[in-house]
Design a protein around this motif. Structure first.
Motif, PDB file in Angstrom:
ATOM      1  N   LEU A 193       0.898  -1.009  -0.191  1.00 60.33           N
ATOM      2  CA  LEU A 193      -0.072   0.027   0.184  1.00 60.33           C
ATOM      3  C   LEU A 193       0.786   1.372   0.077  1.00 60.33           C
ATOM      4  N   GLY A 194       1.893   1.281   0.976  1.00 61.14           N
ATOM      5  CA  GLY A 194       2.899   2.696   0.786  1.00 61.14           C
ATOM      6  C   GLY A 194       3.696   2.565  -0.517  1.00 61.14           C
ATOM      7  N   ILE A 195       3.985   1.335  -1.015  1.00 61.25           N
ATOM      8  CA  ILE A 195       4.632   1.438  -2.307  1.00 61.25           C
ATOM      9  C   ILE A 195       3.659   2.143  -3.410  1.00 61.25           C
ATOM     10  N   GLY A 196       2.684   1.604  -3.246  1.00 62.36           N
ATOM     11  CA  GLY A 196       1.645   2.131  -4.372  1.00 62.36           C
ATOM     12  C   GLY A 196       1.356   3.715  -4.244  1.00 62.36           C
ATOM     13  N   TYR A 197       1.266   4.093  -3.104  1.00 61.82           N
ATOM     14  CA  TYR A 197       1.042   5.283  -2.837  1.00 61.82           C
ATOM     15  C   TYR A 197       2.388   6.319  -3.186  1.00 61.82           C
ATOM     16  N   GLY A 198       3.614   5.777  -2.790  1.00 62.22           N
ATOM     17  CA  GLY A 198       4.749   6.324  -3.403  1.00 62.22           C
ATOM     18  C   GLY A 198       4.736   6.475  -4.889  1.00 62.22           C
ATOM     19  N   ILE A 199       4.465   5.632  -5.548  1.00 60.78           N
ATOM     20  CA  ILE A 199       4.344   5.704  -7.131  1.00 60.78           C
ATOM     21  C   ILE A 199       3.219   6.654  -7.470  1.00 60.78           C
ATOM     22  N   PHE A 200       1.885   6.582  -6.860  1.00 60.37           N
ATOM     23  CA  PHE A 200       1.049   7.895  -7.065  1.00 60.37           C
ATOM     24  C   PHE A 200       1.531   9.091  -6.873  1.00 60.37           C
ATOM     25  N   VAL A 201       2.308   9.304  -5.989  1.00 55.22           N
ATOM     26  CA  VAL A 201       2.938  10.852  -5.895  1.00 55.22           C
ATOM     27  C   VAL A 201       3.871  11.071  -6.822  1.00 55.22           C
ATOM     28  N   TRP A 202       4.752   9.891  -7.328  1.00 53.11           N
ATOM     29  CA  TRP A 202       5.587  10.151  -8.193  1.00 53.11           C
ATOM     30  C   TRP A 202       4.899  10.667  -9.661  1.00 53.11           C
ATOM     31  N   GLY A 228      14.247   7.510 -13.690  1.00 52.68           N
ATOM     32  CA  GLY A 228      14.537   6.346 -12.957  1.00 52.68           C
ATOM     33  C   GLY A 228      14.807   6.717 -11.309  1.00 52.68           C
ATOM     34  N   LEU A 229      15.916   7.814 -11.186  1.00 46.00           N
ATOM     35  CA  LEU A 229      16.064   8.263  -9.918  1.00 46.00           C
ATOM     36  C   LEU A 229      15.057   8.741  -9.208  1.00 46.00           C
ATOM     37  N   SER A 230      14.080   9.371  -9.796  1.00 44.53           N
ATOM     38  CA  SER A 230      13.001   9.885  -8.850  1.00 44.53           C
ATOM     39  C   SER A 230      11.886   8.790  -8.530  1.00 44.53           C
ATOM     40  N   LEU A 231      11.982   7.937  -9.470  1.00 47.02           N
ATOM     41  CA  LEU A 231      10.937   6.880  -9.233  1.00 47.02           C
ATOM     42  C   LEU A 231      11.672   5.870  -8.009  1.00 47.02           C
ATOM     43  N   THR A 232      12.710   5.744  -8.202  1.00 47.78           N
ATOM     44  CA  THR A 232      13.530   4.799  -7.174  1.00 47.78           C
ATOM     45  C   THR A 232      13.499   5.717  -5.591  1.00 47.78           C
ATOM     46  N   GLY A 233      13.522   6.953  -5.738  1.00 51.22           N
ATOM     47  CA  GLY A 233      13.315   7.790  -4.423  1.00 51.22           C
ATOM     48  C   GLY A 233      11.897   7.700  -3.758  1.00 51.22           C
ATOM     49  N   HIS A 234      11.028   7.757  -4.812  1.00 55.19           N
ATOM     50  CA  HIS A 234       9.491   7.381  -4.534  1.00 55.19           C
ATOM     51  C   HIS A 234       9.203   6.154  -3.890  1.00 55.19           C
ATOM     52  N   LEU A 235       9.756   5.149  -4.516  1.00 55.82           N
ATOM     53  CA  LEU A 235       9.716   3.881  -3.884  1.00 55.82           C
ATOM     54  C   LEU A 235      10.126   3.660  -2.607  1.00 55.82           C
ATOM     55  N   ILE A 236      11.183   4.483  -2.417  1.00 54.62           N
ATOM     56  CA  ILE A 236      11.803   4.195  -0.932  1.00 54.62           C
ATOM     57  C   ILE A 236      11.007   4.835  -0.079  1.00 54.62           C
ATOM     58  N   TYR A 237      10.747   6.147  -0.463  1.00 54.28           N
ATOM     59  CA  TYR A 237       9.720   7.048   0.436  1.00 54.28           C
ATOM     60  C   TYR A 237       8.465   5.990   0.816  1.00 54.28           C
ATOM     61  N   GLY A 238       7.695   5.492  -0.281  1.00 55.57           N
ATOM     62  CA  GLY A 238       6.519   4.722   0.220  1.00 55.57           C
ATOM     63  C   GLY A 238       6.860   3.275   0.924  1.00 55.57           C
ATOM     64  N   SER A 239       7.993   2.845   0.609  1.00 60.97           N
ATOM     65  CA  SER A 239       8.242   1.625   1.414  1.00 60.97           C
ATOM     66  C   SER A 239       8.401   1.914   3.084  1.00 60.97           C
ATOM     67  N   VAL A 240       9.249   2.986   3.009  1.00 61.38           N
ATOM     68  CA  VAL A 240       9.391   3.447   4.610  1.00 61.38           C
ATOM     69  C   VAL A 240       7.940   3.669   5.069  1.00 61.38           C
ATOM     70  N   LEU A 241       7.097   4.555   4.515  1.00 58.64           N
ATOM     71  CA  LEU A 241       5.719   4.656   4.711  1.00 58.64           C
ATOM     72  C   LEU A 241       5.028   3.402   5.069  1.00 58.64           C
ATOM     73  N   GLY A 242       5.336   2.241   4.496  1.00 55.13           N
ATOM     74  CA  GLY A 242       4.598   0.922   4.530  1.00 55.13           C
ATOM     75  C   GLY A 242       4.921   0.348   5.648  1.00 55.13           C
ATOM     76  N   LEU A 243       6.073   0.416   5.923  1.00 58.01           N
ATOM     77  CA  LEU A 243       6.954  -0.423   7.110  1.00 58.01           C
ATOM     78  C   LEU A 243       6.359   0.400   8.325  1.00 58.01           C
TER      79      LEU A 243
END
Length: 259
Positions: A193-202, A228-243
């Motif tokens: 869910l957090g990763i999906g949110y990160g992709i949505f924001v990106w 690629g870099l911005s997507l990776t950053g938002h995936l990190i952001y979303g993953s931390v939110l999910g955790l």
């Protein structure tokens, strides 16, 4: 009432109390009773104020939404900061002191957002220092002040407190106060869910750049590398939110067992 009837009635009450929480009947709860919305989640449903949810989500989303409003020439960030973001921030602080259910999720989301954006910048900042990734955050600070070209402290305060903490707060309020009750299956996949949110924001960031004539000039040009870099950053952001959401849900389940 006879002694036998009283004994039977009390035994029925004791039996209902001893039943597992997930197996209790919830067809006709008394007002204010805590009830499960769906078996298997271990979460309790509590009354929610949609007004508080709306205010908290709006306050959390406005700092990041102020950027496309400025890029599309709809509203200067200096105006949105003074007349929208700051007044709502004061209201959010007052609501957080009230300690409602929605405020508790908002505080959790704000903390999660700060941690998540810090993790994001652990990737981004080395790229900025080596000039691989253009940094528009100092210019963002200048836009907020309104009369200077750059301001690093203001820009990064906005990035961390407004963007990082704010959209984390909006995500947690939506999930914790509303979404997980209506869609309980989401409670079992908080990281996804957090990763999906990160992709949505990106996708909103990329859309702002792609659809605006000033997007590439004010933010950064789109390329394979920047995407690629911005997507990776938002995936990190979303993953931390999910955790962090998973941890918050574990806390809620412990509270449910203690209730």
């Amino acid at each position: 009432m006879s002694t036998t009837a009283v004994t039977t009635h009390r035994a029925g009450i004791d039996a209902s109390r001893s039943m597992p929480t997930q197996g209790r009947a919830v067809a006709a709860p008394w007002p204010g009773t805590r009830i499960l919305l769906a078996p298997g989640t271990g979460l309790l449903r509590r009354p929610v104020s949609l007004a508080r949810v709306g205010i908290l989500m709006t306050a959390g989303a406005l700092p990041v939404l102020s950027i496309p409003l400025y890029v599309f020439n709809l509203l200067p960030i200096s105006a949105s900061a003074r007349f929208l973001v700051l007044p709502l921030a004061v209201i959010v602080i007052a609501m957080a002191l009230h300690r409602s259910l929605e405020a508790r999720w908002a505080v959790r989301g704000f903390a999660a957002g700060l941690i998540a954006v810090t993790a994001y910048d652990a990737l981004r900042m080395p790229m900025v220092f080596t000039r691989i990734w253009p940094d528009f955050i100092p210019r963002l600070g200048g836009w907020i002040i309104g009369d200077v070209s750059t301001n690093i402290p203001v820009g990064y305060a906005w990035r961390y407190i407004g963007d990082g903490g704010g959209i984390g707060m909006a995500f947690f309020v939506l999930c914790g106060a509303v979404g997980l009750w209506r869609f309980p299956a989401l409670a079992r996949r908080p990281i996804l869910l957090g990763i999906g949110y990160g992709i949505f924001v990106w996708s909103g960031l990329v859309g702002t750049i792609a659809l605006s004539a000033r997007g590439a000039e004010l933010l950064f040009p789109l390329s394979v590398q920047s995407l690629g870099l911005s997507l990776t950053g938002h995936l990190i952001y979303g993953s931390v939110l999910g955790l962090y959401l998973r941890r918050a849900l574990a806390t809620e389940r412990r509270l449910a067992l203690a209730a």
